[in-house]
Write an enzyme that holds these catalytic residues in place. Structure first.
Site, PDB file in Angstrom:
ATOM      1  N   GLU A  48      39.518  52.865  32.961  1.00  0.00           N
ATOM      2  CA  GLU A  48      39.146  52.585  31.661  1.00  0.00           C
ATOM      3  C   GLU A  48      38.624  54.062  30.870  1.00  0.00           C
ATOM      4  OE1 GLU A  48      38.939  49.840  29.842  1.00  0.00           O
ATOM      5  OE2 GLU A  48      38.131  49.100  31.617  1.00  0.00           O
ATOM      6  N   HIS A  49      39.103  54.211  29.616  1.00  0.00           N
ATOM      7  CA  HIS A  49      38.989  55.226  28.753  1.00  0.00           C
ATOM      8  C   HIS A  49      39.886  56.271  29.087  1.00  0.00           C
ATOM      9  CE1 HIS A  49      35.826  53.755  25.991  1.00  0.00           C
ATOM     10  NE2 HIS A  49      35.485  53.127  27.086  1.00  0.00           N
ATOM     11  N   ASP A  51      43.543  55.965  28.812  1.00  0.00           N
ATOM     12  CA  ASP A  51      44.975  55.911  28.020  1.00  0.00           C
ATOM     13  C   ASP A  51      44.941  57.038  27.185  1.00  0.00           C
ATOM     14  OD1 ASP A  51      42.947  54.490  26.550  1.00  0.00           O
ATOM     15  OD2 ASP A  51      44.295  52.999  25.885  1.00  0.00           O
ATOM     16  N   ASP A 165      46.126  48.044  24.822  1.00  0.00           N
ATOM     17  CA  ASP A 165      45.988  46.951  24.467  1.00  0.00           C
ATOM     18  C   ASP A 165      47.575  46.405  24.068  1.00  0.00           C
ATOM     19  OD1 ASP A 165      43.359  46.843  25.215  1.00  0.00           O
ATOM     20  OD2 ASP A 165      42.637  47.214  23.191  1.00  0.00           O
TER      21      ASP A 165
END
Length: 435
Positions: A48-49, A51, A165
């Site tokens: 999470e967080h 990329d 995404d």
């Protein structure tokens, strides 16, 4: 890597969702759609967080998706509508697209793609008639054939995302999660171990990452931490923007980067003045070169905590994939993956501070109800948790979470039908033509 989403001819009447969308489109616009686009929902299993810091993530597409029905018109106007009544219709000239970053609306995400096309000097003079059909809480956009180009389009809404995404939307395959690496972009299959399933649960707190500065503040803090660490080790810090670049330049392991963070950065928040003093820059340079438009107000930066999370989470992603690669021979593989998910949530909660009380409560309930691992997924500050649940415990897990989190609260109880479900890896984006 395919240059375009696959195009498939399909019997629309054999698919209830497509048939319903077609009928709604014809009722609204008086003609049949030219084509249909499908984009899967997605869930990040771990990573999470990171990329936008240059590190690999491990998401999967899920079976739930959104659909869009599209045709072209000669009016040079774009007509956007949604089957969900709370999302109001919107019409705009294709020659006069403005995206208000301070007031993000659902239709701006589509217009980001159109804007990207126009800036790239591709002919976009035609108008569109488009009707969206949302399923559950997830959205993604099938706008352009190039994944990286799509991720850049999101910047028009003001969010400095990293591309996860868009990447999983295009690169997903049924039956497998993906390790997605950046610079260069590539995706590797991650076969999830048997004996467990993933359950999505919505905490019922809405968070639009483009509507607040929370997300971009974290991006900025990581950017400043990159500069501070690079300067402390004598690197050309001015050209480095991502924490992964410091590791690459130093040829260091993630464990060594964690030690460097502890050595160079202090746990107390940094003031603007201290950042400027350490880097030898002016306040004007800080605002112009390091802060983004919606973070100009930020007075303090938690650099130690953010960098610790990023390097630690990057290491957890690699360990998660390693355990999956060992399956089914890996001893206690499911439990080891669950432990990594729990560590990830603790880091998101305590170091990155991207959770919220409702998410923390939901994660705890999921663990109490039989999940071997549970964590927030997505940007955070609301939204969903993903839980890894032994197959034999799924029914009791769903019953327990339903009773402990949803039934007790009237608002949550109303949303529960679309907020708690089992899922599995689904396919990527596709375009459908009527057969």
């Amino acid at each position: 890597m395919a240059a375009h989403p696959p195009k498939t001819k399909i019997l629309i009447s054999a698919n209830k969702r497509l048939q319903n969308l077609k009928e709604a489109f014809e009722k609204k616009y008086g003609e049949a759609p030219l084509f249909y686009a499908q984009a899967p929902g997605r869930v990040n299993l771990i990573g999470e967080h990171i990329d936008y810091c240059g590190y690999a993530v491990l998401p999967m597409a899920i079976e739930q998706s959104i659909l869009a029905a599209v045709t072209v018109n000669d009016s040079k106007k774009i007509y956007l509508a949604n089957t969900e009544p709370k999302y109001k219709d919107f019409t705009v000239s294709s020659e006069d697209i403005e995206i208000d970053k301070d007031n993000p609306q659902w239709y701006y995400y589509f217009l980001c793609g159109v804007k990207g096309i126009q800036v790239s000097h591709v002919d976009s003079g035609k108008g569109f008639n488009m009707l969206y059909m949302f399923f559950l809480l997830f959205y993604s956009a099938v706008l352009l054939p190039v994944v990286l180009f799509c991720s850049k389009c999101e910047r028009y809404i003001g969010t400095e995302g990293g591309g996860m995404d868009q990447s999983i939307s295009f690169l997903a395959e049924e039956g497998t999660a993906k390790l997605i690496e950046f610079h260069p972009l590539r995706a590797s299959d991650v076969r999830l171990p048997e004996g467990a399933v993933f359950v999505i649960s919505n905490c019922c707190v809405e968070m639009n990452k483009a509507a607040t500065s929370h997300f971009n503040i974290r991006v900025v803090e990581c950017r400043i931490a990159t500069k501070m660490l690079a300067k402390a080790r004598g690197l050309e810090w001015g050209r480095l923007l991502k924490l992964s670049q410091v590791q690459t330049e130093l040829e260091a392991s993630l464990e060594e980067m964690l030690r460097l963070v502890a050595e160079v950065l202090h746990p107390e928040p940094y003031s603007r003045e201290e950042v400027c003093k350490v880097l030898g820059i002016t306040t004007e340079q800080l605002c112009t070169d390091l802060l983004s438009p919606n973070t100009q107000h930020v007075a303090q930066f938690k650099l130690y905590q953010r960098a610790r999370h990023v390097y630690g989470e990057a290491a957890r992603v690699l360990r998660f994939k390693s355990v999956c690669d060992e399956a089914p021979s890996a001893p206690n593989g499911v439990q080891r993956l669950g432990d990594l998910m729990k560590q990830s949530h603790a880091s998101c909660r305590d170091l990155y501070e991207c959770s919220c009380p409702e998410l923390d409560q939901l994660v705890e309930i999921c663990l109490q109800s039989g999940a071997v691992g549970s964590r927030l997924t997505g940007a955070g500050w609301g939204g969903c948790a993903v839980s890894m649940v032994p197959t034999e415990k799924v029914e009791s897990f769903l019953k327990s979470v339903r009773e402990l989190y949803y039934t007790a609260d009237p608002r949550r109880a109303e949303l529960e039908k679309h907020s708690l479900f089992v899922t599995k890896p689904g396919g990527g984006a596709a375009i459908f033509l009527e057969d």
